[in-house]
Design an enzyme around this catalytic site. Structure first.
Site, mmCIF file in Angstrom:
data_model
loop_
_atom_site.group_PDB
_atom_site.id
_atom_site.type_symbol
_atom_site.label_atom_id
_atom_site.label_comp_id
_atom_site.label_asym_id
_atom_site.label_seq_id
_atom_site.Cartn_x
_atom_site.Cartn_y
_atom_site.Cartn_z
ATOM 1 N N LYS B 183 0.787 -1.334 -0.100
ATOM 2 C CA LYS B 183 0.045 0.019 0.160
ATOM 3 C C LYS B 183 0.902 1.255 0.147
ATOM 4 O O LYS B 183 1.357 1.461 0.934
ATOM 5 C CB LYS B 183 -0.715 0.083 1.197
ATOM 6 C CG LYS B 183 -2.002 1.146 1.024
ATOM 7 C CD LYS B 183 -2.674 1.657 2.241
ATOM 8 C CE LYS B 183 -1.983 2.914 2.991
ATOM 9 N NZ LYS B 183 -2.072 4.183 2.528
ATOM 10 N N GLY B 235 7.141 4.314 8.470
ATOM 11 C CA GLY B 235 6.115 5.711 8.955
ATOM 12 C C GLY B 235 6.424 5.795 10.232
ATOM 13 O O GLY B 235 7.378 5.798 10.861
ATOM 14 N N GLY B 240 3.410 2.544 13.965
ATOM 15 C CA GLY B 240 4.258 1.300 13.908
ATOM 16 C C GLY B 240 3.819 0.834 15.528
ATOM 17 O O GLY B 240 3.484 -0.528 15.497
ATOM 18 N N GLU B 257 10.223 0.470 10.158
ATOM 19 C CA GLU B 257 11.329 1.390 10.084
ATOM 20 C C GLU B 257 10.442 2.808 10.498
ATOM 21 O O GLU B 257 9.702 3.220 9.657
ATOM 22 C CB GLU B 257 12.061 1.508 8.776
ATOM 23 C CG GLU B 257 13.048 1.994 8.511
ATOM 24 C CD GLU B 257 12.899 3.726 8.495
ATOM 25 O OE1 GLU B 257 13.014 4.281 9.006
ATOM 26 O OE2 GLU B 257 12.959 3.868 7.100
ATOM 27 N N CYS B 291 12.981 10.293 7.612
ATOM 28 C CA CYS B 291 13.071 9.789 9.114
ATOM 29 C C CYS B 291 14.550 9.763 9.784
ATOM 30 O O CYS B 291 14.418 9.844 11.019
ATOM 31 C CB CYS B 291 12.511 8.275 8.893
ATOM 32 S SG CYS B 291 13.397 7.235 8.075
ATOM 33 N N GLU B 388 9.391 14.696 16.298
ATOM 34 C CA GLU B 388 9.854 14.615 14.910
ATOM 35 C C GLU B 388 9.084 15.490 14.246
ATOM 36 O O GLU B 388 7.757 15.532 14.312
ATOM 37 C CB GLU B 388 9.808 13.233 14.390
ATOM 38 C CG GLU B 388 10.436 13.133 13.104
ATOM 39 C CD GLU B 388 9.910 11.629 12.496
ATOM 40 O OE1 GLU B 388 9.180 11.126 12.821
ATOM 41 O OE2 GLU B 388 11.106 11.111 11.634
#
Lengths: 301, 476
Positions: B183, B235, B240, B257, B291, B388
């Site tokens: 996806k 993501g 996650g 990740e 990231c 983040e």
């Protein structure tokens, strides 16, 4: 093969030459030798390489080696994969030549050529993986970063298998060049012509001149000059004696190994039992032309 | 005399987008079951690029069933050397269509064409090429003499490197003999759909690769589907965590990740001009939508003023604007939602007392834009030092000793990457040993290679992608 039959168009025959430094010279000696097909009929005159040709080939291989080794492994892999692409396009020609030279029926010859192309692809894929599989960090007992990395040994002389003129040849040459070595290879003495055609493939793909150099001629004449050459780093005797040669006593291979001792060439001895070139080759032929370099560096503020 | 840049736009004509795309299931484009469609827009202009299908649970079910059939009937038992040749084909087609894919990526994502052309596409092709070579060498990878595929992998990827993340996910999965349902991100589905065409051009057996587009709910349906043997997600850490909870108690394997808040540590003995280039690359590459971005600059106090002066001078040179202009350094923010998030966190930086400085640059009237920005006077307690931002915003902190640098660098729940700048090798290696991060760049930043494992410590996820290590997540 189209015969020169009356009423048909006469075929243009090819002159089979050496492949040195990216060019196709005749032997400097001016000699040629008769190549016969598997049924003993005249096929062609091939160039009969001399001592001088062998030495020229070593110079070409040495000249090309640093640049080839300096290419990123990923790029080397792509260049070698390109060879497989070009091989695939000339499959029919290879099948005809391998069939005629080795005396194989067409379906079997095609299988052998397919296997040779897949073998080339297999080794192309190793170019950017050998370092990770054979190298690594060493857990030394001290504040040091300690890393071992495989590097190519340099110029490798190869006596190709005598029976398997293409699959055997690919199986001994591809692993050596995949890791950044350059090679001088003596083709099968009895069936040298598929090797010359392979050289044409190499010349028209992206492999730099000098990375693979091909000699045709008499193994017993040429190999001693390569075995004793001080600018050759390793010697593969696969086709020089024993099971995969025309000289099963192994006397020549022993003499070549002794000559190679002068500058401590890495020597790969002839196989004791004939190699099955269709079998999974494993990493053996990748390992023997690699040096392991270990770097130490202190760790601390 | 000042020479200004003339516009140097890359041509859009190499991309021929359809107005509407279906899902890619079992080797063919099919309509989604439900009536819902979503639009994907060019974030630099807000122009609608195409409509794409929204896959619901029934569509996901079809895709997983196709992947299962393909795994059982064809792909799982295929000799590695044959799988390898399919992957080499894909690598070659990606190379052949690289310019088209790069332009499509910049249109859909907003990233500068220079990056999509010179980073995303070469790396995506390289990923397939590298893993093609692994497909017939798995017994040499260190996971036992006869490693086996897991089955069907459900893969959910982000919008920051759409095609590259697809390559990171699909290449190793296929090399190991798994089939996939992938996806793509809601805002960047186009290159994944072009990739579906590439699978067709490569004659990849139907069902080996399936692409289902849609919002988060589509991804959730995929992750929860009982027919999936392995989930791979790239993501946010929040999602996650949810996935890890969802998979708890099942037999599904999981690699994640996730987010990062990387420290980029500059010592006083660093080559400062080189370090400044690295700082800029570390945080402004891909608009900071990375990231592993070096979003926390830790600079040794003695060179703080010098570094900041050079950094501001360099930031003022960054060219922000049209992603398709070959001169552009910083493109558009990917979406309105992401822009709002960046603005919200930057406002928190102001409110908490940090000092904002933005590069003086004109921003286009339409689309989503944020000027390259840094905050000084940031403390470890500030939100902009802890959360983040995923945008072109750098938080600058200082340190005096290497031990203090380590303590501050590791003071985060994340652990994806870190940077160290110093001329002293032993210090670099000491720092690398102390840092709790999966990737440590020394005197460089944001470099990637298919041969090099990538992935995080702590809440940046688990598992590695790249190289021999990247095979582990797809083998048993």
């Amino acid at each position: 093969m189209t015969a020169d039959r009356p009423g048909d168009r006469l075929t243009v025959r090819k002159t089979f030459k050496l492949y040195i430094g990216g060019a196709f010279p005749r032997s400097e000696s001016g000699r040629s030798f008769v190549v016969r097909d598997a049924e003993g009929r005249f096929w062609a005159n091939a160039a009969q390489a001399s001592r001088k040709d062998a030495r020229d080939a070593v110079v070409a291989a040495r000249t090309a080696q640093p640049g080839w080794a300096a290419r990123a492994p990923y790029l080397r892999g792509q260049v070698l994969y390109r060879v497989a692409e070009v091989l695939e396009g000339r499959k029919a020609q290879f099948a005809a030549e391998v069939g005629r030279g080795e005396g194989l029926a067409a379906p079997r010859a095609e299988e052998v050529v397919d296997a040779a192309i897949d073998r080339w692809v297999w080794y192309a894929g190793w170019a950017d993986k050998v370092g990770q599989v054979l190298g690594g960090a060493n857990p030394v007992a001290g504040p040091y970063f300690n890393l071992s990395t495989p590097e190519p040994t340099g110029v490798v002389a190869v006596v190709a298998p005598q029976e398997s003129s293409l699959l055997g040849l690919v199986s001994v040459v591809a692993p050596v060049v995949a890791t950044g070595n350059t090679v001088v290879v003596i083709a099968s003495e009895r069936v040298p012509l598929p090797a010359v055609t392979l050289a044409e493939v190499l010349a028209t793909s992206d492999v730099p001149g000098g990375v693979v150099n091909l000699l045709t001629g008499r193994v017993a004449e040429i190999a001693p000059w390569l075995a004793s050459h001080l600018d050759v780093d390793a010697l593969d005797l696969t086709g020089a004696g024993g099971a995969d040669s025309d000289e099963p006593t192994g006397q020549l291979a022993g003499e070549l190994e002794a000559a190679a001792a002068e500058n401590l060439k890495r020597v790969r001895r002839p196989p004791v039992v004939p190699e099955d070139w269709t079998a999974d080759p494993g990493m053996d032929r990748l390992r023997w032309t690699l040096e392991i370099k270990t770097v130490w560096h202190p760790v601390g503020v | 005399m000042v020479f200004d840049y003339a516009p140097a736009p890359e041509s859009r004509s190499v991309v021929d987008l359809r107005s509407s795309y279906g899902l890619f299931i079992d080797g063919a484009f099919v309509d989604a079951t439900g009536p819902d469609r979503m639009k994907t827009v060019n974030p630099a202009t807000e122009e609608v690029l195409a409509e794409v299908g929204v896959a619901d649970a029934a569509d996901v079910d079809r895709a997983v069933a196709a992947a299962r059939r393909a795994h059982t009937a064809v792909w799982g038992a295929m000799p590695g050397r044959e799988r390898a040749k399919y992957l080499y084909r894909i690598a070659r087609i990606v190379q052949e269509r690289a310019r088209e894919l790069a332009v499509a990526e910049s249109l859909d994502n907003g990233k500068p064409i220079r990056e999509s052309r010179d980073v995303d596409l070469p790396l995506a092709a390289a990923w397939f090429f590298h893993y093609a070579g692994w497909a017939d060498k798995l017994e040499h990878a260190g996971f036992g003499p006869d490693p086996q595929p897991l089955g069907v992998a459900g893969q959910v990827i982000p919008w920051n490197f759409p095609l590259l993340m697809l390559a990171w996910k699909i290449a190793p999965a296929l090399a190991c003999g798994n089939t996939v349902v992938l996806k793509p991100a809601e805002t960047t589905p186009l290159t994944a759909l072009l990739f579906a065409e590439i699978c067709q051009q490569a004659d990849l057996p139907p069902g080996v690769v399936n692409i289902v587009t849609g919002p988060g709910a589509t991804g959730q349906a995929l992750v929860e589907h009982a027919g999936v043997d392995k989930v791979a997600f790239t993501g946010s850490t929040a999602v996650g965590r949810q996935i890890a909870r969802t998979l708890a108690g099942t037999s599904k394997r999981l690699t994640l990740e996730l987010g990062g808040k990387a420290a980029n540590v500059v010592f006083e003995d660093a080559p400062l001009d080189q370090a400044v280039e690295g700082i800029v690359n570390g945080i402004f590459f891909n608009q900071g939508h990375v990231c592993c971005a070096g979003s926390r600059l830790l600079v040794q106090e003695s060179v703080h003023d010098d570094v900041l002066e050079r950094l501001k001078r360099r930031m003022a040179e960054l060219r922000v604007g049209d992603p398709l202009d070959k001169n552009t350094d910083v493109g558009a923010i990917n979406s309105a939602a992401q822009l709002a998030r960046i603005r919200e966190l930057s406002a928190a930086g102001d409110a908490e007392g940090a000092e904002r400085w933005s590069a003086p640059c004109a921003l286009p009237d339409h689309g989503f834009w944020f000027a390259p920005t840094l905050f000084t006077g940031v403390t470890q307690a500030h939100r902009i030092a802890r959360e983040e931002i995923f945008g072109p915003v750098l938080s600058v902190l200082t340190f005096r000793t290497p031990a203090e640098a380590v303590a501050k660098a590791n003071n985060t729940p994340y652990g994806l990457s870190a940077g160290v700048w110093s001329e002293k090798g032993s210090r670099i290696l000491w720092m690398a040993a102390q840092l709790r991060a999966g990737v440590v760049w020394a005197n460089t930043f944001n470099v990637f290679d298919p041969a090099s494992p990538f992935g995080g410590y702590k809440e940046s996820g688990y598992g590695r992608e790249g190289g021999r290590h990247g095979l582990e997540g797809y083998l048993r």
